[in-house]
Design a protein around this motif. Sequence first.
Motif, PDB file in Angstrom:
ATOM      1  N   GLU A  34      -4.785   0.337  -5.523  1.00  0.00           N
ATOM      2  CA  GLU A  34      -5.159  -0.772  -4.652  1.00  0.00           C
ATOM      3  C   GLU A  34      -4.188  -1.947  -4.774  1.00  0.00           C
ATOM      4  O   GLU A  34      -4.168  -2.835  -3.909  1.00  0.00           O
TER       5      GLU A  34
ATOM      6  N   ARG B 261      -5.098   4.145   5.151  1.00  0.00           N
ATOM      7  CA  ARG B 261      -5.082   3.123   4.101  1.00  0.00           C
ATOM      8  C   ARG B 261      -3.867   3.281   3.203  1.00  0.00           C
ATOM      9  O   ARG B 261      -3.202   2.307   2.839  1.00  0.00           O
TER      10      ARG B 261
ATOM     11  N   THR C 245      -4.688   8.798  -3.853  1.00  0.00           N
ATOM     12  CA  THR C 245      -5.302   7.693  -4.595  1.00  0.00           C
ATOM     13  C   THR C 245      -5.233   7.987  -6.086  1.00  0.00           C
ATOM     14  O   THR C 245      -5.711   9.025  -6.550  1.00  0.00           O
TER      15      THR C 245
ATOM     16  N   GLN D 208     -15.682  -1.226  -7.496  1.00  0.00           N
ATOM     17  CA  GLN D 208     -15.087  -0.867  -6.213  1.00  0.00           C
ATOM     18  C   GLN D 208     -13.732  -1.555  -6.040  1.00  0.00           C
ATOM     19  O   GLN D 208     -13.501  -2.639  -6.551  1.00  0.00           O
ATOM     20  N   HIS D 209     -12.833  -0.854  -5.336  1.00  0.00           N
ATOM     21  CA  HIS D 209     -11.490  -1.361  -5.039  1.00  0.00           C
ATOM     22  C   HIS D 209     -10.800  -1.876  -6.307  1.00  0.00           C
ATOM     23  O   HIS D 209     -10.215  -2.972  -6.313  1.00  0.00           O
TER      24      HIS D 209
ATOM     25  N   GLY E 226      -7.339  -4.126  -7.019  1.00  0.00           N
ATOM     26  CA  GLY E 226      -6.948  -4.728  -5.751  1.00  0.00           C
ATOM     27  C   GLY E 226      -7.605  -6.079  -5.560  1.00  0.00           C
ATOM     28  O   GLY E 226      -8.477  -6.493  -6.340  1.00  0.00           O
TER      29      GLY E 226
ATOM     30  N   LYS F  97      -9.819  -6.940  -3.564  1.00  0.00           N
ATOM     31  CA  LYS F  97     -11.241  -6.842  -3.212  1.00  0.00           C
ATOM     32  C   LYS F  97     -12.081  -6.273  -4.364  1.00  0.00           C
ATOM     33  O   LYS F  97     -13.244  -5.912  -4.161  1.00  0.00           O
ATOM     34  N   GLU F  98     -11.513  -6.212  -5.560  1.00  0.00           N
ATOM     35  CA  GLU F  98     -12.265  -5.612  -6.671  1.00  0.00           C
ATOM     36  C   GLU F  98     -13.564  -6.363  -6.907  1.00  0.00           C
ATOM     37  O   GLU F  98     -13.609  -7.602  -6.890  1.00  0.00           O
TER      38      GLU F  98
ATOM     39  N   ASN G 273     -15.551   3.702  -4.574  1.00  0.00           N
ATOM     40  CA  ASN G 273     -16.142   3.146  -5.789  1.00  0.00           C
ATOM     41  C   ASN G 273     -16.270   4.210  -6.870  1.00  0.00           C
ATOM     42  O   ASN G 273     -16.263   5.414  -6.585  1.00  0.00           O
TER      43      ASN G 273
END
Length: 426
Positions: A22, A47, A88, A186-187, A190, A192-193, A212
């Motif tokens: 991320e 993404r 990922t 989640q994330h 990054g 947005k964690e 997640n």
Amino acid sequence: CQRLSQGNSAVMKWLSIVGVGEDGPEAITPAARALIKNADVLIGGERHLALVAPLYNGVETLTWRSPIDDTVADIEEHRGRRVVVLATGDPMSYGIGVTLGRHFCQEEMTVVPAPSAFSLTAARMGWPVQDVACLTTHGRPLDLLRLHISPGARLLIMSEDGKTPGKIAALLTELGYGPSQIKVYQHMDGPKEAQMEGTAAQWEKHNIADLNTIAVQCMAGPEARVLSRASGLPDDAFLHDGQITKRVVRAATLAVLIPLPGQYLWDVGAGCGSVAIEWLRVASNSRAHAIESEIARVDLIARNASALGVPHLEIVSGNAPAALSELKTPDAVFIGGGAAIRGMIEFCWSALAPGGRLVANAITLNSEVALLSAQSKFGGELTRIAVADAKPIGAKHGWRAAGPVTQWSVTKAITTDPTVVNEQDG
């Protein structure tokens, strides 16, 4: 792979699988950057392609199609070009690298991993990865988690989507593990964690991103039933109609079947599937087919497999030995029913891989005669198993013996003669 390497000592590494996180291109290693920049074809989700957009220009790009095999076919069409697949985290941790490794040779592939979701979550939890069960529900039934839920167990679980944490909380509560602690990340790494936490029993409905990972510290409540992964589960752990290899005999049977990681069992005349299910519970990455002719028992096998955490048990409904003819070569065979059927033992013995184990149990005189004959023909050991349980006799207790079981066990020799080929392998 043999075809590619024949007469070619250096197979070209044309397919690269690069893990990204991320945190975007800044965290990508120099080696991975070079592969992306020099790619002829770049493949990934929208993404992934957006994350590494600063690193490529004018490169042919492809996004994943459904089913995934369609994109694998696309990759095959570009064989020999510089193809880079974006993944990922760690592509070899339940990732696309595992899938592509089934289709292409290792000699053709370069894998450059980024930190996996498991390693990132373990770091945040302060858990040693080697002491944790790393699992995924992506494309897999949630019932697989049942095998790993036990007092004190630590689980790291890659989610299918944002609804997965709630489903896992409900499963834990159903099994009596409501006090278990859950954290959802989640994330990770990054901008947005975020994280959410709570107990399974009091889990709130959160707005969780599909990307997640879940950390679970299992805690058993007073109503939890604790089941070991060792062989010899209580008989009432299984749904059955009386056709079950009883607990003590089952434990003795698994002991001589020798469950080993990655090996494959035939459970012939499976009844409620108890032996095949315990084989899968004991040995990681193992496989098993349960073969049963009675339709009602086939249903019991499926329900038992799901309830005991091995929904991947494969079931064949049919009469053996005919129903065995299309199955792959087994590493072990258990004949729990039908040993006296004409040709049954001979077929199973012929199909068995060198070094494999064959075990048959008999409770009738007819089957016992068949085992005596098989032992004289193929060797092995005969064992009589007699079990007695204490039962009420009026106001007191006495021993009540179950019917004795005759067990024959034998290991197939491993031949070093290259001209000897197992019949099932052709």
